[in-house]
Design a protein around this motif. Sequence first.
Motif, PDB file in Angstrom:
ATOM      1  N   PHE A  42     -15.346  -4.056  12.606  1.00  0.00           N
ATOM      2  CA  PHE A  42     -15.955  -2.942  11.900  1.00  0.00           C
ATOM      3  C   PHE A  42     -14.954  -1.850  11.542  1.00  0.00           C
ATOM      4  O   PHE A  42     -15.326  -0.788  11.093  1.00  0.00           O
ATOM      5  N   SER A  43     -13.690  -2.088  11.761  1.00  0.00           N
ATOM      6  CA  SER A  43     -12.660  -1.135  11.352  1.00  0.00           C
ATOM      7  C   SER A  43     -11.991  -1.690  10.097  1.00  0.00           C
ATOM      8  O   SER A  43     -12.479  -2.626   9.481  1.00  0.00           O
ATOM      9  N   ALA A  44     -10.877  -1.154   9.755  1.00  0.00           N
ATOM     10  CA  ALA A  44     -10.176  -1.585   8.544  1.00  0.00           C
ATOM     11  C   ALA A  44      -9.154  -2.670   8.855  1.00  0.00           C
ATOM     12  O   ALA A  44      -7.976  -2.543   8.547  1.00  0.00           O
ATOM     13  N   SER A  45      -9.595  -3.748   9.504  1.00  0.00           N
ATOM     14  CA  SER A  45      -8.721  -4.880   9.795  1.00  0.00           C
ATOM     15  C   SER A  45      -9.192  -6.079   8.979  1.00  0.00           C
ATOM     16  O   SER A  45     -10.382  -6.400   8.971  1.00  0.00           O
ATOM     17  N   PHE A  96      -0.790 -10.095 -18.160  1.00  0.00           N
ATOM     18  CA  PHE A  96      -2.243  -9.948 -18.110  1.00  0.00           C
ATOM     19  C   PHE A  96      -2.724  -8.534 -18.432  1.00  0.00           C
ATOM     20  O   PHE A  96      -3.902  -8.227 -18.295  1.00  0.00           O
ATOM     21  N   GLY A  97      -1.817  -7.671 -18.890  1.00  0.00           N
ATOM     22  CA  GLY A  97      -2.189  -6.322 -19.296  1.00  0.00           C
ATOM     23  C   GLY A  97      -2.772  -5.484 -18.172  1.00  0.00           C
ATOM     24  O   GLY A  97      -3.668  -4.665 -18.393  1.00  0.00           O
ATOM     25  N   LEU A  98      -2.248  -5.661 -16.956  1.00  0.00           N
ATOM     26  CA  LEU A  98      -2.747  -4.906 -15.812  1.00  0.00           C
ATOM     27  C   LEU A  98      -2.160  -3.501 -15.804  1.00  0.00           C
ATOM     28  O   LEU A  98      -0.958  -3.324 -16.004  1.00  0.00           O
ATOM     29  N   MET A  99      -3.005  -2.520 -15.576  1.00  0.00           N
ATOM     30  CA  MET A  99      -2.558  -1.122 -15.509  1.00  0.00           C
ATOM     31  C   MET A  99      -2.132  -0.805 -14.082  1.00  0.00           C
ATOM     32  O   MET A  99      -2.948  -0.876 -13.159  1.00  0.00           O
ATOM     33  N   ARG A 100      -0.850  -0.461 -13.912  1.00  0.00           N
ATOM     34  CA  ARG A 100      -0.342  -0.059 -12.599  1.00  0.00           C
ATOM     35  C   ARG A 100      -0.754   1.385 -12.318  1.00  0.00           C
ATOM     36  O   ARG A 100      -0.586   2.248 -13.166  1.00  0.00           O
ATOM     37  N   GLU A 101      -1.241   1.605 -11.116  1.00  0.00           N
ATOM     38  CA  GLU A 101      -1.495   2.964 -10.654  1.00  0.00           C
ATOM     39  C   GLU A 101      -0.816   3.100  -9.300  1.00  0.00           C
ATOM     40  O   GLU A 101      -0.772   2.152  -8.519  1.00  0.00           O
ATOM     41  N   GLN A 102      -0.293   4.262  -9.035  1.00  0.00           N
ATOM     42  CA  GLN A 102       0.449   4.473  -7.795  1.00  0.00           C
ATOM     43  C   GLN A 102      -0.492   4.547  -6.604  1.00  0.00           C
ATOM     44  O   GLN A 102      -1.480   5.272  -6.616  1.00  0.00           O
ATOM     45  N   ALA A 103      -0.146   3.804  -5.586  1.00  0.00           N
ATOM     46  CA  ALA A 103      -0.879   3.867  -4.321  1.00  0.00           C
ATOM     47  C   ALA A 103      -0.450   5.128  -3.577  1.00  0.00           C
ATOM     48  O   ALA A 103       0.566   5.744  -3.909  1.00  0.00           O
ATOM     49  N   CYS A 120      -2.740  -1.646   2.475  1.00  0.00           N
ATOM     50  CA  CYS A 120      -2.623  -2.298   3.791  1.00  0.00           C
ATOM     51  C   CYS A 120      -1.187  -2.421   4.264  1.00  0.00           C
ATOM     52  O   CYS A 120      -0.257  -2.514   3.467  1.00  0.00           O
ATOM     53  N   ARG A 121      -1.064  -2.484   5.584  1.00  0.00           N
ATOM     54  CA  ARG A 121       0.188  -2.838   6.241  1.00  0.00           C
ATOM     55  C   ARG A 121      -0.045  -4.158   6.986  1.00  0.00           C
ATOM     56  O   ARG A 121      -1.113  -4.373   7.553  1.00  0.00           O
ATOM     57  N   ALA A 139      -8.170   3.627   1.290  1.00  0.00           N
ATOM     58  CA  ALA A 139      -9.090   2.883   0.429  1.00  0.00           C
ATOM     59  C   ALA A 139      -9.535   3.769  -0.721  1.00  0.00           C
ATOM     60  O   ALA A 139      -9.638   4.995  -0.577  1.00  0.00           O
ATOM     61  N   HIS A 140      -9.781   3.136  -1.865  1.00  0.00           N
ATOM     62  CA  HIS A 140     -10.160   3.860  -3.077  1.00  0.00           C
ATOM     63  C   HIS A 140     -11.220   3.058  -3.820  1.00  0.00           C
ATOM     64  O   HIS A 140     -11.175   1.831  -3.836  1.00  0.00           O
ATOM     65  N   MET A 141     -12.159   3.757  -4.470  1.00  0.00           N
ATOM     66  CA  MET A 141     -13.184   3.094  -5.262  1.00  0.00           C
ATOM     67  C   MET A 141     -13.369   3.862  -6.560  1.00  0.00           C
ATOM     68  O   MET A 141     -13.400   5.095  -6.561  1.00  0.00           O
ATOM     69  N   ASP A 142     -13.503   3.147  -7.658  1.00  0.00           N
ATOM     70  CA  ASP A 142     -13.722   3.757  -8.964  1.00  0.00           C
ATOM     71  C   ASP A 142     -15.223   3.945  -9.156  1.00  0.00           C
ATOM     72  O   ASP A 142     -15.924   3.039  -9.599  1.00  0.00           O
ATOM     73  N   ALA A 143     -15.716   5.137  -8.835  1.00  0.00           N
ATOM     74  CA  ALA A 143     -17.150   5.420  -8.899  1.00  0.00           C
ATOM     75  C   ALA A 143     -17.686   5.371 -10.328  1.00  0.00           C
ATOM     76  O   ALA A 143     -18.883   5.162 -10.536  1.00  0.00           O
ATOM     77  N   ALA A 144     -16.824   5.541 -11.315  1.00  0.00           N
ATOM     78  CA  ALA A 144     -17.252   5.530 -12.707  1.00  0.00           C
ATOM     79  C   ALA A 144     -17.351   4.122 -13.292  1.00  0.00           C
ATOM     80  O   ALA A 144     -17.886   3.934 -14.375  1.00  0.00           O
ATOM     81  N   ARG A 145     -16.847   3.147 -12.575  1.00  0.00           N
ATOM     82  CA  ARG A 145     -16.824   1.766 -13.088  1.00  0.00           C
ATOM     83  C   ARG A 145     -18.246   1.254 -13.241  1.00  0.00           C
ATOM     84  O   ARG A 145     -19.021   1.250 -12.290  1.00  0.00           O
ATOM     85  N   GLN A 146     -18.604   0.813 -14.435  1.00  0.00           N
ATOM     86  CA  GLN A 146     -19.952   0.313 -14.701  1.00  0.00           C
ATOM     87  C   GLN A 146     -20.183  -1.057 -14.052  1.00  0.00           C
ATOM     88  O   GLN A 146     -21.201  -1.274 -13.421  1.00  0.00           O
ATOM     89  N   GLU A 147     -19.243  -1.981 -14.233  1.00  0.00           N
ATOM     90  CA  GLU A 147     -19.393  -3.329 -13.672  1.00  0.00           C
ATOM     91  C   GLU A 147     -19.003  -3.293 -12.204  1.00  0.00           C
ATOM     92  O   GLU A 147     -17.912  -2.857 -11.854  1.00  0.00           O
ATOM     93  N   ARG A 148     -19.887  -3.755 -11.339  1.00  0.00           N
ATOM     94  CA  ARG A 148     -19.622  -3.733  -9.895  1.00  0.00           C
ATOM     95  C   ARG A 148     -19.804  -5.105  -9.239  1.00  0.00           C
ATOM     96  O   ARG A 148     -19.572  -5.252  -8.058  1.00  0.00           O
TER      97      ARG A 148
END
Length: 180
Positions: A42-45, A96-103, A120-121, A139-148
Amino acid sequence: MDDLPISKAFTLLEPGPVVLVTTHDRHRDNVMTISWTMVLDFSASFAITTGPWNYSFAALQRTKECVIAIPTVDMIDTVVGIGTCSGQDIDKFATFGLMREQAHRVRAPLIGQCLAHIECRVVDFIERYSIVVLEGVAAHMDAARQERRTIHAIGDGTFVVDGQRIDRREMMRSKLPDGV
């Protein structure tokens, strides 16, 4: 009931969702498709299965960090395409036209088109089973993303897509002992 070859038994339990795992080997970014993931508690493992057959594996071993990017069903052809070629031969982000965003906490990039990301490490390599154990650090989530809706691999080249979300949280809370 019909018999199923034991070699296909994994298709009955194949986990999901299919994820994209990004790495940075101190020189360049790469991304691989992983269809076997596991939440460890139940943790982030988490755990993924990969090994020397994947070009990104060397970066995982060297840097001990990555990003688990969670794509949605509208990305299925990109996800399959990424999984059927090697970063040794091409720049998958460009192809594949992937947009890089900085972690925020690791050098591997986020993918702008994905619904969510877990930075992750690496905490362990279990060679016998080709398992990489990961500890989530952000952790990050795109709340504006229509397709989930996420993609789940069956393991034979077919996929299942998430459907309706059913909420039973209140029912489950009423069954837990006090203090849990």
